[in-house]
Design a protein around this motif. Structure first.
Motif, PDB file in Angstrom:
ATOM      1  N   ASN A 183       0.821  -1.190   0.000  1.00 15.95           N
ATOM      2  CA  ASN A 183       0.000   0.000   0.000  1.00 15.95           C
ATOM      3  C   ASN A 183       0.862   1.249   0.000  1.00 15.95           C
ATOM      4  O   ASN A 183       2.031   1.230   0.349  1.00 15.95           O
ATOM      5  CB  ASN A 183      -0.980  -0.012   1.171  1.00 15.95           C
ATOM      6  N   LEU A 184       0.280   2.314  -0.439  1.00 15.29           N
ATOM      7  CA  LEU A 184       0.951   3.605  -0.512  1.00 15.29           C
ATOM      8  C   LEU A 184       0.437   4.486   0.605  1.00 15.29           C
ATOM      9  O   LEU A 184      -0.757   4.535   0.861  1.00 15.29           O
ATOM     10  CB  LEU A 184       0.670   4.276  -1.857  1.00 15.29           C
ATOM     11  N   PHE A 185       1.358   5.186   1.274  1.00 10.96           N
ATOM     12  CA  PHE A 185       0.949   6.123   2.304  1.00 10.96           C
ATOM     13  C   PHE A 185       0.987   7.521   1.720  1.00 10.96           C
ATOM     14  O   PHE A 185       2.057   8.040   1.384  1.00 10.96           O
ATOM     15  CB  PHE A 185       1.869   6.041   3.524  1.00 10.96           C
ATOM     16  N   PHE A 186      -0.176   8.118   1.589  1.00  8.92           N
ATOM     17  CA  PHE A 186      -0.274   9.481   1.073  1.00  8.92           C
ATOM     18  C   PHE A 186      -0.259  10.453   2.240  1.00  8.92           C
ATOM     19  O   PHE A 186      -1.113  10.388   3.106  1.00  8.92           O
ATOM     20  CB  PHE A 186      -1.567   9.666   0.274  1.00  8.92           C
ATOM     21  N   GLY A 187       0.716  11.344   2.252  1.00 12.71           N
ATOM     22  CA  GLY A 187       0.726  12.405   3.253  1.00 12.71           C
ATOM     23  C   GLY A 187      -0.141  13.555   2.785  1.00 12.71           C
ATOM     24  O   GLY A 187      -1.140  13.352   2.096  1.00 12.71           O
ATOM     25  N   THR A 188       0.250  14.755   3.170  1.00 10.73           N
ATOM     26  CA  THR A 188      -0.527  15.937   2.783  1.00 10.73           C
ATOM     27  C   THR A 188      -0.052  16.536   1.465  1.00 10.73           C
ATOM     28  O   THR A 188      -0.758  17.325   0.856  1.00 10.73           O
ATOM     29  CB  THR A 188      -0.466  17.010   3.874  1.00 10.73           C
ATOM     30  N   GLY A 189       1.149  16.170   1.017  1.00 12.30           N
ATOM     31  CA  GLY A 189       1.612  16.596  -0.295  1.00 12.30           C
ATOM     32  C   GLY A 189       1.880  18.076  -0.418  1.00 12.30           C
ATOM     33  O   GLY A 189       1.828  18.842   0.558  1.00 12.30           O
ATOM     34  N   THR A 190       2.230  18.476  -1.639  1.00 10.32           N
ATOM     35  CA  THR A 190       2.436  19.888  -1.985  1.00 10.32           C
ATOM     36  C   THR A 190       1.359  20.297  -2.967  1.00 10.32           C
ATOM     37  O   THR A 190       1.214  19.673  -4.032  1.00 10.32           O
ATOM     38  CB  THR A 190       3.809  20.109  -2.642  1.00 10.32           C
ATOM     39  N   ARG A 191       0.633  21.342  -2.621  1.00  4.18           N
ATOM     40  CA  ARG A 191      -0.363  21.867  -3.560  1.00  4.18           C
ATOM     41  C   ARG A 191       0.332  22.826  -4.510  1.00  4.18           C
ATOM     42  O   ARG A 191       0.768  23.914  -4.104  1.00  4.18           O
ATOM     43  CB  ARG A 191      -1.484  22.579  -2.807  1.00  4.18           C
TER      44      ARG A 191
END
Lengths: 115, 113
Positions: B100-108
């Motif tokens: 599985n992939l853990f998606f953080g909050t990322g960059t908008r």
């Protein structure tokens, strides 16, 4: 380019009802996944599925959830008795490989609204 | 499970290169760096991945530092359609939860006309 297809795009259901979300993964992919995203929050892993059985699941994926590959093309997520907090976008994904070396292909999602 | 750090937001002028940084100082030897993006509320889209060498495909380039503790995703000529949330994800072979992939909050990333 091959796509993962999800239906319906939007489903509204009453609390306590059962819902089935449907996905058609890419035909030569062997590994299938469900993720969800509550509005404004992160994309969260629910479950992975291979060879007709669950290979991993998260804490979110409790007894209310189940997955099935009823035939050679569909992959479904069932929520037995929906709760208000199940309202979210549900994304199906598929991949060729067990480990995500090549990347997953995600569908465009089903927006589930529980009222 | 957050193994990566990204700035919450960035702007880029249309037509210019967008350089999105990611820190992954605790990355281990068998872990790959993946980049995905999510346009509005669509499903995440795979962009590129790498282990230790720089990589390029039709969408982007990935530059990984020699010590592998950080990387940069480069969109060479950003367009308005590149406005999205970009996620940097680290995942390894054979790990528990490797499927599985853990998606953080990322960059908008916002591309400005």
């Amino acid at each position: 380019e091959p796509e993962v297809t999800q239906t319906p795009s939007h489903q509204v259901t009453q609390m306590g009802q059962e819902v089935i979300l449907r996905c058609v993964p890419i035909s030569n992919h062997l590994y299938f996944y469900w993720y969800r995203q509550i509005l404004g929050q992160k994309v969260e892993f629910l479950v992975s599925f291979y060879n007709n059985e669950i290979s991993e699941k998260s804490e979110i994926f409790d007894d209310q959830f189940s997955v099935e590959r009823p035939d050679g093309s569909n992959f479904t997520l069932k929520i037995r008795s929906t709760k208000l907090e199940d309202s979210a976008m549900y994304f199906c994904a598929s991949s060729v490989s067990r480990v995500p070396i090549y990347g997953y292909t995600f569908g465009s999602g089903t927006r589930l609204t529980v009222v | 499970d957050a193994k990566t750090t990204q700035p919450p937001s960035m702007d880029c002028a249309e037509g210019r290169a967008a350089n999105l940084p990611c820190n992954h100082s605790t990355i281990s030897g068998n872990e790959y760096v993946y980049w995905y993006r999510q346009i509005h509320s669509q499903g995440p889209q795979y962009i590129i991945h790498g282990l230790k060498n720089n990589e390029t495909n039709e969408m982007a380039s990935l530059i990984i530092t020699e010590d592998r503790k950080s990387s940069t995703l480069i969109l060479p000529h950003a367009t308005l359609r590149d406005t999205a949330v970009y996620y940097c994800i680290v995942r390894g072979l054979g790990q528990t939860g490797a499927n599985n992939l853990f998606f953080g909050t990322g960059t908008r990333l916002t591309v400005i006309p």
